[in-house]
Design a protein around this motif. Structure first.
Motif, PDB file in Angstrom:
ATOM      1  N   ASP A 151      -8.770  -5.287  -4.203  1.00  0.00           N
ATOM      2  CA  ASP A 151     -10.001  -5.068  -4.966  1.00  0.00           C
ATOM      3  C   ASP A 151     -11.196  -4.810  -4.052  1.00  0.00           C
ATOM      4  O   ASP A 151     -12.335  -4.836  -4.505  1.00  0.00           O
ATOM      5  CB  ASP A 151     -10.282  -6.262  -5.886  1.00  0.00           C
ATOM      6  N   ASN A 152     -10.917  -4.581  -2.749  1.00  0.00           N
ATOM      7  CA  ASN A 152     -11.913  -4.244  -1.725  1.00  0.00           C
ATOM      8  C   ASN A 152     -12.789  -5.416  -1.298  1.00  0.00           C
ATOM      9  O   ASN A 152     -13.738  -5.227  -0.539  1.00  0.00           O
ATOM     10  CB  ASN A 152     -12.785  -3.058  -2.166  1.00  0.00           C
ATOM     11  N   THR A 153     -12.520  -6.621  -1.785  1.00  0.00           N
ATOM     12  CA  THR A 153     -13.168  -7.793  -1.217  1.00  0.00           C
ATOM     13  C   THR A 153     -12.482  -8.106   0.113  1.00  0.00           C
ATOM     14  O   THR A 153     -11.399  -7.580   0.414  1.00  0.00           O
ATOM     15  CB  THR A 153     -13.073  -9.010  -2.149  1.00  0.00           C
ATOM     16  N   SER A 154     -13.104  -8.954   0.908  1.00  0.00           N
ATOM     17  CA  SER A 154     -12.554  -9.246   2.230  1.00  0.00           C
ATOM     18  C   SER A 154     -12.540 -10.748   2.482  1.00  0.00           C
ATOM     19  O   SER A 154     -13.187 -11.521   1.770  1.00  0.00           O
ATOM     20  CB  SER A 154     -13.375  -8.544   3.320  1.00  0.00           C
ATOM     21  N   GLU A 168     -14.182   6.000   0.461  1.00  0.00           N
ATOM     22  CA  GLU A 168     -13.756   5.239  -0.706  1.00  0.00           C
ATOM     23  C   GLU A 168     -12.821   4.097  -0.323  1.00  0.00           C
ATOM     24  O   GLU A 168     -12.049   4.206   0.632  1.00  0.00           O
ATOM     25  CB  GLU A 168     -13.048   6.170  -1.705  1.00  0.00           C
ATOM     26  N   GLY A 169     -12.898   3.007  -1.081  1.00  0.00           N
ATOM     27  CA  GLY A 169     -12.050   1.856  -0.833  1.00  0.00           C
ATOM     28  C   GLY A 169     -10.710   1.990  -1.534  1.00  0.00           C
ATOM     29  O   GLY A 169     -10.321   3.070  -2.000  1.00  0.00           O
ATOM     30  N   PHE A 170      -9.984   0.882  -1.632  1.00  0.00           N
ATOM     31  CA  PHE A 170      -8.693   0.881  -2.308  1.00  0.00           C
ATOM     32  C   PHE A 170      -8.881   1.064  -3.818  1.00  0.00           C
ATOM     33  O   PHE A 170      -9.861   0.605  -4.402  1.00  0.00           O
ATOM     34  CB  PHE A 170      -7.963  -0.440  -2.067  1.00  0.00           C
ATOM     35  N   GLU A 171      -7.936   1.736  -4.424  1.00  0.00           N
ATOM     36  CA  GLU A 171      -7.916   1.929  -5.870  1.00  0.00           C
ATOM     37  C   GLU A 171      -6.524   1.504  -6.365  1.00  0.00           C
ATOM     38  O   GLU A 171      -5.535   2.195  -6.067  1.00  0.00           O
ATOM     39  CB  GLU A 171      -8.180   3.395  -6.219  1.00  0.00           C
ATOM     40  N   ARG A 175      -8.597  -7.201   4.229  1.00  0.00           N
ATOM     41  CA  ARG A 175      -9.186  -6.482   3.088  1.00  0.00           C
ATOM     42  C   ARG A 175      -8.188  -6.532   1.935  1.00  0.00           C
ATOM     43  O   ARG A 175      -7.015  -6.200   2.094  1.00  0.00           O
ATOM     44  CB  ARG A 175      -9.477  -5.034   3.470  1.00  0.00           C
ATOM     45  N   LYS A 211      -9.428   1.473   6.174  1.00  0.00           N
ATOM     46  CA  LYS A 211     -10.146   0.756   5.121  1.00  0.00           C
ATOM     47  C   LYS A 211     -10.356  -0.719   5.460  1.00  0.00           C
ATOM     48  O   LYS A 211     -10.978  -1.441   4.685  1.00  0.00           O
ATOM     49  CB  LYS A 211      -9.415   0.933   3.791  1.00  0.00           C
ATOM     50  N   TYR A 226       0.848  -1.191   0.000  1.00  0.00           N
ATOM     51  CA  TYR A 226       0.000   0.000   0.000  1.00  0.00           C
ATOM     52  C   TYR A 226       0.885   1.242   0.000  1.00  0.00           C
ATOM     53  O   TYR A 226       1.558   1.552   0.972  1.00  0.00           O
ATOM     54  CB  TYR A 226      -0.917  -0.002   1.219  1.00  0.00           C
TER      55      TYR A 226
END
Length: 668
Positions: free
Chosen positions: A113-116, A54-57, A110, A46, A11
């Motif tokens: 792609d913002n799935t967990s 907003e989530g990860f991009e 997390r 996040k 990140y």
């Protein structure tokens, strides 16, 4: 649910922080600029962010130097876990769970792609086919004998069910359902008088339901996951908000959510209004007096607005007063008011004279706190009791001494909400808080940001706030009290302070609270500190180890002349073991062996038992690679926070009680 450990990977400036521990109350991140402290807070948020964050991009958040791996398909964002947290469960989290989960931990991650994903560690595990195979074979042997028709025997039917299953195949999903169906078909063939086979059947049937219980437990714990509220200094509530202009920016999508509008929108969210709804009320004209229904509706809308503004004002005032007490005698005098005036929403503060001034006319610290609570309550909504606070450079605009007071404000916040904050300020790190500090550094961009839990760092600048904090505290303590105990080093200071507090709470011994504890960094420097303090006509005593360095310091003519023999205390005079030259750690020998084993994984118990005459530090140094006296003392500090004097051995309590009694007598 409490966050106990975290890890961040891939990140921005972070490649892999490594797994780092998080305290139950507050955790402090220190480090130089560009080390990655803010990035770590952003990633943690996040993990379970408030709504609308907003989530990860991947384009913005994946390490830029490696982004080509994503575009070339070498790395799939759905395979990249960016942040994961390990959580310990509290009593409220256990409600609704089956037995067996009392000591488990919950791990949640997390991905880019913002799935967990999530899992339970330490709870009932899913059984494998290998674990059940013996019971299944024995059950088959029993029921095959009771098969009377010509259809395939139960054992043959089972063979068809488990075809292709390896010993490590988990009993879940379709496997569990098929095995359960076979068991239910086999039930009539079990001799009901055979208690052994009845219990075997119940055991096997229970194994088929474990996967459903685990899935239910995961769903329950996911619903209990704390929300992470990140507060930055630029999230400010403005004293005057033009509602119509804000509504137009919202509608056109040109919001500057991180500079100006974010705090304002949080305030409106807290009030339960949209910018447009409040703007429309400001534009609304009163209906004709003859239209009673329309007039009542108009009045109700104005009253509803007034009541909601008043309710929010009371709530914010109550929370602010509970933590912000610059003058406790008049803490109740300042009241926050949120008022609607046409197209303007105003935030004002009423002082004890009844005078109202806009929020921006109060101190930066007070504005920060108001803005923080607005964002906190708006983002956490009804989940604020189960929220984790992430504060980026709190109290940045406060005077140094006010920052020291504000440190206690953060401590009060952390009593209800686990808090992690970053700081460069030595005033926001207490001298007794070094065990809750995590050092963030980035000595090599190819390696990225790292988090260290043992106050070690390849960048000396990362430790500067800690050095300044200790230096300031030492300078303040040197001449602040008439009674002073000078010790050799920082670890001696920690041991004396921690044990004294444990004995004080138990009533075993009470070190005079008017005695200032001063550490000199080495035995050789004790004489300098003692001489300076004595020159100021202060009462001084010295505590020295009984090793070679302590002997040398105790024999210095200047020290003996300054203090006299009766005020030079040696550890050997209070130690009742077999070590000839004991250090202060030997006064806690058995406890330190236990703490080192349980908390650090250092096992020297057998060696210490076989060599009772060797100093315990000498044993640790020879047995443990990379041994650090500091790391051992830090582990003891952490242990002492959760334990009492009864957890020390009887001999240790007696030794320390005698030492404290002698110190009190010498410095009375």
């Amino acid at each position: 649910m409490r966050l106990s450990k975290a890890r961040i990977r891939n990140y921005r400036s972070v490649r892999d922080t490594g797994e780092f521990e998080v305290e139950n109350g507050k955790t402090i991140l220190v480090g130089p600029n560009e080390a990655g402290k803010t990035v770590i807070l952003q990633a943690l948020q996040k993990l379970n962010a408030p709504d609308e964050i907003e989530g990860f991009e991947p384009l913005r958040d994946y390490p830029r130097s490696e982004y080509n791996d994503i575009t070339r398909g070498v790395v799939d964002p759905s395979d990249v876990t960016v942040v994961e947290g390990h959580f310990t469960l509290e009593e409220a989290d256990l409600e609704g769970l089956e037995k067996g989960y009392e000591t488990c931990n919950y791990v949640f991650g997390r991905r880019l792609d913002n799935t967990s994903w999530h899992r339970i560690v330490g709870g009932p595990g899913l059984p494998t086919y290998g674990e059940l195979s013996k019971d299944l074979k024995r059950l088959c042997a029993h029921i095959d004998k009771h098969k009377e028709d010509e259809n395939p025997a139960p054992s043959a039917q089972l063979d068809a069910v488990v075809a292709g299953w390896g010993d490590d195949a988990r009993i879940k999903g379709e496997r569990a359902e098929k095995l359960k169906e076979w068991l239910e078909g086999a039930l009539p063939l079990i001799d009901e008088d055979n208690e052994t086979e009845e219990k075997r059947y119940d055991r096997l049937l229970r194994a088929c339901s474990v996967h459903k219980e685990q899935a239910a437990a995961l769903r329950h714990l996911r619903s209990r996951l704390p929300v992470f509220v990140l507060f930055n200094n630029y999230f400010r509530v403005r004293p005057r908000i033009h509602l119509e202009h804000l509504a137009q920016r919202v509608q056109s999508g040109v919001l500057d959510d991180k500079q100006y509008d974010y705090g304002n929108l949080c305030l409106l969210k807290l009030l339960g209004f949209t910018p447009k709804s409040l703007a429309d009320l400001g534009n609304a004209k009163a209906p004709n007096a003859g239209d009673a229904d329309a007039l009542k509706s108009y009045q109700d809308r104005l009253d509803e607005r007034e009541y909601q503004l008043n309710g929010a004002s009371v709530k914010l005032t109550k929370e602010i007063v509970s933590v912000w007490m610059p003058n406790p005698d008049r803490a109740e005098a300042d009241r926050l008011r949120i008022k609607a005036d046409g197209q303007y929403l105003k935030v004002v503060v009423e002082d004890d004279l009844g005078v109202e001034v806009e929020l921006d006319q109060r101190s930066e610290g007070f504005q920060w706190l108001v803005s923080f609570f607005v964002v906190f309550f708006a983002e956490a909504t009804d989940r604020h009791k189960n929220a984790i606070l992430l504060l980026d450079e709190p109290g940045l605009h406060l005077h140094g001494l006010k920052q020291r007071d504000f440190r206690e404000t953060i401590s009060r916040l952390a009593e209800k909400n686990q808090t992690i904050y970053t700081t460069h300020s030595p005033f926001l790190v207490g001298p007794n808080e070094l065990d809750i500090v995590r050092v963030v550094d980035m000595t090599d961009r190819a390696v990225g940001s790292k988090v260290h839990g043992n106050l070690s760092s390849g960048d000396p600048g990362a430790l500067l706030p800690l050095q300044e904090a200790l230096g300031y505290d030492l300078a303040q303590s040197l001449f602040s009290k008439t009674r002073n105990l000078v010790m050799e080093g920082l670890t001696d200071y920690w041991y004396v302070e921690a044990v004294a507090e444990m004995l004080r709470e138990s009533g075993t011994a009470n070190l005079n609270e008017n005695i200032a504890l001063v550490f000199a960094n080495s035995a050789g420097k004790v004489v300098y500190y003692a001489t300076i303090l004595h020159a100021h006509k202060l009462k001084v005593a010295a505590l020295l180890d009984s090793d070679a360095a302590g002997d040398q310091a105790a024999q210095q003519d200047t020290l003996v002349h300054t203090l006299g023999n009766k005020k030079i205390f040696r550890t050997k005079d209070y130690y009742d073991g077999k070590v000839k030259k004991p250090e202060i750690e030997d006064l806690l020998r058995e406890t330190l062996i236990k703490v080192a084993h349980d908390d650090l994984g250092w096992d020297v118990g057998s060696t210490a038992a076989a060599h009772e005459a060797r100093p315990i530090v000498n044993i640790f140094d020879s047995e443990i690679a990379g041994f650090s006296k500091y790391k051992l003392a830090k582990a003891f500090l952490h242990w002492a926070r959760q334990k009492g004097a009864s957890d020390l051995t009887e001999s240790e309590c007696q030794q320390w009680a005698e030492l404290i009694g002698s110190l009190n007598k010498a410095l009375k």
